[in-house]
Design a protein around this motif. Sequence first.
Motif, PDB file in Angstrom:
ATOM      1  N   GLY A  83       0.820  -1.206   0.000  1.00 31.88           N
ATOM      2  CA  GLY A  83       0.000   0.000   0.000  1.00 31.88           C
ATOM      3  C   GLY A  83       0.854   1.256   0.000  1.00 31.88           C
ATOM      4  N   ALA A  84       1.905   1.264   0.796  1.00 33.39           N
ATOM      5  CA  ALA A  84       2.804   2.422   0.835  1.00 33.39           C
ATOM      6  C   ALA A  84       3.464   2.633  -0.519  1.00 33.39           C
ATOM      7  N   CYS A  85       3.875   1.537  -1.165  1.00 35.09           N
ATOM      8  CA  CYS A  85       4.484   1.655  -2.494  1.00 35.09           C
ATOM      9  C   CYS A  85       3.491   2.204  -3.514  1.00 35.09           C
ATOM     10  N   LEU A  86       2.252   1.749  -3.439  1.00 33.12           N
ATOM     11  CA  LEU A  86       1.228   2.238  -4.365  1.00 33.12           C
ATOM     12  C   LEU A  86       0.942   3.715  -4.146  1.00 33.12           C
ATOM     13  N   VAL A  87       0.874   4.131  -2.879  1.00 34.94           N
ATOM     14  CA  VAL A  87       0.632   5.548  -2.577  1.00 34.94           C
ATOM     15  C   VAL A  87       1.787   6.391  -3.080  1.00 34.94           C
ATOM     16  N   VAL A  91       1.737   9.249  -6.039  1.00 36.50           N
ATOM     17  CA  VAL A  91       2.187  10.626  -5.810  1.00 36.50           C
ATOM     18  C   VAL A  91       3.277  10.968  -6.807  1.00 36.50           C
ATOM     19  N   TYR A  92       4.205  10.056  -7.007  1.00 37.44           N
ATOM     20  CA  TYR A  92       5.318  10.298  -7.916  1.00 37.44           C
ATOM     21  C   TYR A  92       4.849  10.505  -9.345  1.00 37.44           C
ATOM     22  N   PHE A  93       3.905   9.687  -9.771  1.00 35.65           N
ATOM     23  CA  PHE A  93       3.396   9.773 -11.135  1.00 35.65           C
ATOM     24  C   PHE A  93       2.172  10.674 -11.240  1.00 35.65           C
ATOM     25  N   LYS A  94       1.801  11.266 -10.125  1.00 33.01           N
ATOM     26  CA  LYS A  94       0.658  12.185 -10.053  1.00 33.01           C
ATOM     27  C   LYS A  94      -0.616  11.581 -10.632  1.00 33.01           C
ATOM     28  N   VAL A  95      -0.902  10.351 -10.173  1.00 31.28           N
ATOM     29  CA  VAL A  95      -2.121   9.667 -10.575  1.00 31.28           C
ATOM     30  C   VAL A  95      -3.233  10.147  -9.653  1.00 31.28           C
ATOM     31  N   SER A  96      -4.360  10.487 -10.238  1.00 32.77           N
ATOM     32  CA  SER A  96      -5.459  10.955  -9.394  1.00 32.77           C
ATOM     33  C   SER A  96      -6.660  10.063  -9.511  1.00 32.77           C
TER      34      SER A  96
END
Length: 96
Positions: A83-87, A91-96
């Motif tokens: 979950g932390a990796c996905l978050v 954030v890094y790829f600015k997925v919304s």
Amino acid sequence: MLPVASILNKPVLELTADFLDIIVENGVPIFVKKGAEHFQPLFQKLHLDDIVEEQVSSFSVSRLEEMVVSITKKELSMIIYLGACLVESSVYFKVS
């Protein structure tokens, strides 16, 4: 030294380096499938399911609880890390 002897003295990884991708993509699935076909009868002959059932039934309830809690902690930790990796990736790829 004969050429065959020099080949036999090399590590397998060195000999297969150029073909490693092909081996992983094609060879490993075949090996796993064939292995499963050959090991299934062996496991049936050994009666592993009966052995495992017998061993587990001999455990005390407290021992079983310890095992379940231990496994659950490990699995939940991995879920938290995932979950932390996905978050972080969102954030890094600015997925919304």
